[in-house]
Enzyme design. Sequence first.
Site, PDB file in Angstrom:
ATOM      1  N   ASP A   1       0.861  -1.182   0.000  1.00  0.00           N
ATOM      2  CA  ASP A   1       0.000   0.000   0.000  1.00  0.00           C
ATOM      3  C   ASP A   1       0.895   1.229   0.000  1.00  0.00           C
ATOM      4  O   ASP A   1       1.582   1.504   0.985  1.00  0.00           O
ATOM      5  CB  ASP A   1      -0.898  -0.028   1.237  1.00  0.00           C
ATOM      6  CG  ASP A   1      -1.922   1.099   1.252  1.00  0.00           C
ATOM      7  OD1 ASP A   1      -1.715   2.103   0.543  1.00  0.00           O
ATOM      8  OD2 ASP A   1      -2.912   0.979   2.000  1.00  0.00           O
ATOM      9  N   HIS A   2       0.859   1.989  -1.098  1.00  0.00           N
ATOM     10  CA  HIS A   2       1.789   3.107  -1.243  1.00  0.00           C
ATOM     11  C   HIS A   2       1.453   4.287  -0.324  1.00  0.00           C
ATOM     12  O   HIS A   2       2.242   5.220  -0.203  1.00  0.00           O
ATOM     13  CB  HIS A   2       1.810   3.574  -2.699  1.00  0.00           C
ATOM     14  CG  HIS A   2       3.168   4.036  -3.144  1.00  0.00           C
ATOM     15  ND1 HIS A   2       4.202   4.263  -2.275  1.00  0.00           N
ATOM     16  CD2 HIS A   2       3.663   4.320  -4.380  1.00  0.00           C
ATOM     17  CE1 HIS A   2       5.269   4.667  -2.940  1.00  0.00           C
ATOM     18  NE2 HIS A   2       4.967   4.708  -4.226  1.00  0.00           N
ATOM     19  N   ARG A   3       0.287   4.257   0.325  1.00  0.00           N
ATOM     20  CA  ARG A   3       0.004   5.280   1.337  1.00  0.00           C
ATOM     21  C   ARG A   3       0.859   5.046   2.579  1.00  0.00           C
ATOM     22  O   ARG A   3       1.216   5.984   3.288  1.00  0.00           O
ATOM     23  CB  ARG A   3      -1.478   5.232   1.735  1.00  0.00           C
ATOM     24  CG  ARG A   3      -2.448   5.550   0.620  1.00  0.00           C
ATOM     25  CD  ARG A   3      -3.875   5.316   1.087  1.00  0.00           C
ATOM     26  NE  ARG A   3      -4.103   3.927   1.491  1.00  0.00           N
ATOM     27  CZ  ARG A   3      -5.256   3.460   1.983  1.00  0.00           C
ATOM     28  NH1 ARG A   3      -6.288   4.288   2.124  1.00  0.00           N
ATOM     29  NH2 ARG A   3      -5.392   2.191   2.316  1.00  0.00           N
TER      30      ARG A   3
ATOM     31  N   VAL B   1       3.598   2.520   2.626  1.00  0.00           N
ATOM     32  CA  VAL B   1       4.941   2.036   2.301  1.00  0.00           C
ATOM     33  C   VAL B   1       5.414   2.737   1.040  1.00  0.00           C
ATOM     34  O   VAL B   1       4.827   2.582  -0.034  1.00  0.00           O
ATOM     35  CB  VAL B   1       4.926   0.503   2.089  1.00  0.00           C
ATOM     36  CG1 VAL B   1       6.336  -0.004   1.805  1.00  0.00           C
ATOM     37  CG2 VAL B   1       4.312  -0.208   3.290  1.00  0.00           C
TER      38      VAL B   1
END
Length: 489
Positions: free
Chosen positions: A459-461, A463
């Site tokens: 999850d780019h939010r 990581v």
Amino acid sequence: MTTMTEASVREFKMPDVGEGLTEAEILKWYVQPGDTVTDGQVVCEVETAKAAVELPIPYNGVVRELRFPEGTTVDVGTAIITVDEGGGDAGAGGAGGAPSVAESETSAETPAQAPAPPAPQAPKPEGRKPVLVGYGVAEASTKRRPRKGVPVQQAQAQARAQQPEAAAAVQGELNGHTSPVDRPSPVGRPLAKPPVRKLAKDLGVDLATVTPSGPDGVITREDVYAASAPPAPEPVQTPVAAPSPAQAPAAVSHEGARETRIPIKGVRKATATAMIDSAFTAPHVTEFVTVDVTRTMKLIEELKQDKDLAGLRVNPLLLIAKALLVAIKRNPEVNASWDEANQEIVLKHYVNLGIAAATPRGLIVPNIKDAHTKTLPELAQALGELVSTAREGRTSPAAMQGGTVTITNVGVFGVDTGTPLLNPGESAILAVGTIKLQPWVHKGKVKPRQVTTLALSFDHRLVDGELGSKVLADVAAILEQPKRLITWA
């Protein structure tokens, strides 16, 4: 003539057998109107989006009505069965049966009398264990379930006709006329675990016709398979009755049809909903790395000979799981979740390691609680129990709640890699590809080596690219040089 009071009728509502589930499908009824039930007796089997479970009823009395037929999906909190705790009308519609329409009209003109005391109950069988936390133990019914294909009205008539015989048998035993040893075995619900019942339902096998081979008369999967085998051809063919709606297959198709329609429900429905939520809520990023795991494969062969791991399942998944746990310890920020309501990032100081498992009911992801605290033998035992439980269809809803990070092993299907979707609420998922011999430059020379490809979605939010790359690189480094399990742990 006594009449039944509405105050004595209790409704049993569909409970939430998981955490926050909203509906469940009734797979099988084990009782019929007119049957006598006791507190803790299993009355039906239901399937939720998580698992198939048996439901015990918390009342004593006589079944008055089944609100829904088998195969119906019912919302949690909806009444599914009613029980008359007063014992019903002993003289109406057969013993224990519901009053007829004519009697109901007559009772409106006759003063209500006190309900008759409930009939003496047979001694409770011993040895059954609680089938669902908080519901007590399941007990065998004293009634035979109607054969498949029998109409509801006919089944109810059969149940009422059998009731006097069951009551007489119980009274005879209480009076000392018949001993439990001499008495014929009671006609009740065959003993079998929920996965075996589900298998029998899928194969169209009536458990009442199956000869049990398990301990204490329990029907096993092998018994069901044996019963489902086609019989030897006979000279005279007997007409076969058409199956009832409850026996209809889940997939609807016809001979020569160009399409087959499969109802979306249960695990498949839950998986689809979760994946849509995940794909359109969490911004996914996937990174890949190809790694030489020859040393890891050699270590696995050595560990298989270790007496501390005797009897345990030692395979690549075990060391991959351990490598991921070490990588998370070195990069704890990856083990987190996104709290949209409170606008917070929740860092988890524990790892509930999910393992994606393909089962006949669909894809499920049970998890190993507090996997970060387990030694290698403990982790091997937990993995073995998780896999075997999932294959047998016995995974509980609780076992699939609270996961933080997941591993999916697509390599068992011969697939090199993939871009896995996150489980909702989790921050990362590691896909492991097939391990196979490939030409590889090793110590300056091209040699055949055991190679696999890893893919980490996150999850780019939560990581960013740096953190995700560090986690994936650590897992790869450990699998290339497994001694790092010691130096980094």
